[in-house]
Write a protein that holds these residues in place. Structure first.
Motif, PDB file in Angstrom:
ATOM      1  N   ILE A 391       0.904  -1.214   0.101  1.00 30.96           N
ATOM      2  CA  ILE A 391      -0.004  -0.112   0.116  1.00 30.96           C
ATOM      3  C   ILE A 391       0.764   1.201   0.075  1.00 30.96           C
ATOM      4  O   ILE A 391       1.816   1.180   0.919  1.00 30.96           O
ATOM      5  CB  ILE A 391      -0.859   0.005   1.212  1.00 30.96           C
ATOM      6  N   GLU A 392       0.709   2.015  -0.986  1.00 27.27           N
ATOM      7  CA  GLU A 392       1.262   3.367  -1.237  1.00 27.27           C
ATOM      8  C   GLU A 392       0.797   4.396  -0.248  1.00 27.27           C
ATOM      9  O   GLU A 392      -0.349   4.470   0.149  1.00 27.27           O
ATOM     10  CB  GLU A 392       1.555   3.952  -2.544  1.00 27.27           C
ATOM     11  N   ALA A 393       1.588   5.493   0.505  1.00 28.00           N
ATOM     12  CA  ALA A 393       1.152   6.707   1.152  1.00 28.00           C
ATOM     13  C   ALA A 393       0.033   7.302   0.219  1.00 28.00           C
ATOM     14  O   ALA A 393       0.245   7.638  -0.846  1.00 28.00           O
ATOM     15  CB  ALA A 393       2.110   7.335   1.679  1.00 28.00           C
ATOM     16  N   GLY A 394      -0.907   7.701   0.677  1.00 29.00           N
ATOM     17  CA  GLY A 394      -2.145   8.050   0.079  1.00 29.00           C
ATOM     18  C   GLY A 394      -3.161   7.278  -0.582  1.00 29.00           C
ATOM     19  O   GLY A 394      -4.018   7.761  -1.031  1.00 29.00           O
ATOM     20  N   ASP A 395      -2.675   6.022  -0.795  1.00 30.52           N
ATOM     21  CA  ASP A 395      -3.698   4.940  -1.352  1.00 30.52           C
ATOM     22  C   ASP A 395      -5.019   4.783  -0.758  1.00 30.52           C
ATOM     23  O   ASP A 395      -4.879   4.911   0.444  1.00 30.52           O
ATOM     24  CB  ASP A 395      -2.934   3.843  -1.726  1.00 30.52           C
ATOM     25  N   PRO A 396      -6.027   4.915  -1.368  1.00 28.66           N
ATOM     26  CA  PRO A 396      -7.360   4.675  -0.913  1.00 28.66           C
ATOM     27  C   PRO A 396      -7.492   3.077  -0.167  1.00 28.66           C
ATOM     28  O   PRO A 396      -7.070   2.367  -0.936  1.00 28.66           O
ATOM     29  CB  PRO A 396      -8.429   5.084  -1.727  1.00 28.66           C
ATOM     30  N   VAL A 397      -7.821   3.070   0.973  1.00 28.93           N
ATOM     31  CA  VAL A 397      -7.907   1.600   1.383  1.00 28.93           C
ATOM     32  C   VAL A 397      -9.153   1.287   1.960  1.00 28.93           C
ATOM     33  O   VAL A 397     -10.001   2.325   2.502  1.00 28.93           O
ATOM     34  CB  VAL A 397      -6.869   1.230   2.556  1.00 28.93           C
TER      35      VAL A 397
END
Length: 406
Positions: A391-397
């Motif tokens: 998961i990248e920083a800023g990705d919606p989860v």
């Protein structure tokens, strides 16, 4: 039976996807159409599963009702109107003629001719005459039958009731519901260190609370040391006394992990699920009693219990989620495993609890399921993110709140 096989020939030697495990568990659910039932009062229905459809016996409400304090009248009548009466929730509605209005309190039944309620703060009353702005029919009115109509089905059979449903049932005049008898669920901790008191049993009370929340009746057994004969006797005794058994510990591949050995002497449904933490979870049957062997680490036990045992005991495997943006980058150590990453919700963001940037430092950027599984502190998170990828920083989860899981 031989290791790695079940009665129907399925291979159980390797871990399986969670969806496959749920399918296999669904076939073994201990609820049947002709199973034992009990009639329960509304104060005790939360978590219970309905044994028959539940229908409304009457229209609710039986009259149109005011949703605001104000004045009820027919919207087609012209101002000024004569205020002839006052109506409160406990009153039967009066009869009004053309040009009449009545003062009403919130929840009061409206006269048959009235189809609108003018809010009190918008009304002007002088010498018993009412005036105000024009009103559209239905304004500030809760219609008769809006909650339910007589004979309408409210719940199907096999529906799991929640605390909020008691309000609806009471509202429509139902004071008890026929439900399946709650299952008895034995909780059996294993481990010499727990048996001798050198380490606390961190799982049993947690599981006890979960089982009770899921509408069943838990019982905690004494901890069993890591001796094959003691483990075998304890599991077989519990299987004879309870409808379902949950064990903790002894699910790995060490020389003292005897729970799996005992289950393999019977009927293993599957061994291992592709979820971390929680992967060593194993399910089998002993004398036709389902036995769910959970890992001993508390977060692993909680993850396996909420993702697998909860659907098994409740019949509901839905996981409603909320969306948030991940605050930091998180990588995962394996490619073909589903990781359950605990997160704390911060406004519209999600911070993985245990990440070096969080208040609890267990790992840097790479998720460490082993450390997370050992930390009861991460159970203070708000929920989990299920992912197989970094998961990248800023990705919606998508976050599954613990309130949903539990």
């Amino acid at each position: 039976m031989s290791v790695g096989n079940t009665a129907n020939g399925m291979d159980t030697r390797g871990s399986i996807p969670r969806s496959v495990a749920l399918d296999r568990l669904r076939e073994r659910r201990p609820f049947e159409a002709d199973g034992p039932t009990v009639r329960m009062e509304l104060a005790e229905v939360a978590g219970r599963t309905t044994a028959e459809p539940v229908t409304a016996p009457i229209d609710v409400p039986q009259h149109d009702r005011a949703t605001m304090d104000g004045f009820a009248f027919a919207a087609s009548d012209e101002y000024p109107l004569r205020v002839t009466d006052a109506v409160f929730p406990e009153d039967e509605p009066p009869t009004i003629d053309r040009g009449d209005a009545v003062a009403v309190a919130t929840g009061a039944a409206l006269p048959a001719r009235a189809d609108v309620v003018l809010m009190r703060e918008e009304a002007t009353v002088e010498d018993g005459s009412l005036s105000g702005p024009p009103q559209t029919p239905g304004t500030n009115v809760y219609p008769a039958g809006a909650t339910a109509t007589a004979g309408e089905r409210l719940f199907t059979a096999d529906h799991r009731l929640a605390p909020r449903h008691a309000a609806l049932l009471r509202d429509v005049g139902i004071d008890s519901v026929l439900v399946y008898r709650p299952l008895t669920v034995g909780i059996l901790p294993t481990g010499t260190e727990i048996h001798h008191g050198r380490q606390p049993d961190r799982d049993s009370e947690m599981l006890c609370n979960l089982v009770r929340r899921w509408g069943h009746r838990p019982g905690i057994e004494d901890a069993v040391p890591d001796a094959i004969d003691r483990v075998r006797t304890a599991i077989e005794t519990a299987a004879a006394e309870y409808d379902v058994v949950l064990t903790t510990g002894g699910t790995s591949v060490g020389g003292a992990d005897h729970v799996i050995t005992v289950l393999e002497e019977h009927d293993v449904l599957f061994r291992g699920v592709d979820v971390r933490p929680g992967r060593p979870v194993t399910v089998g049957t002993v004398a036709e009693t389902p036995v769910c062997a959970l890992p001993g680490k508390p977060v692993a036990a909680h993850t396996a219990a909420t993702l697998l045992v909860r659907p098994f005991l409740t019949g509901c495997d839905r996981l409603p989620t909320v969306t948030a943006d991940c605050r930091v980058r998180v990588t995962v150590p394996d490619a073909d495993v589903e990781f359950a990453i605990p997160v704390v919700l911060e406004g519209r963001g999600a911070m993985p609890l245990g990440h070096a940037s969080s208040e609890l430092e267990l790992y840097d950027e790479r998720f460490a399921p082993g450390r997370v599984a050992s930390s009861t502190r991460v159970l203070c998170a708000d929920g989990i993110v299920l992912t197989r990828e970094a998961i990248e920083a800023g990705d919606p989860v998508t976050v599954v709140p613990y309130e949903v899981l539990e």
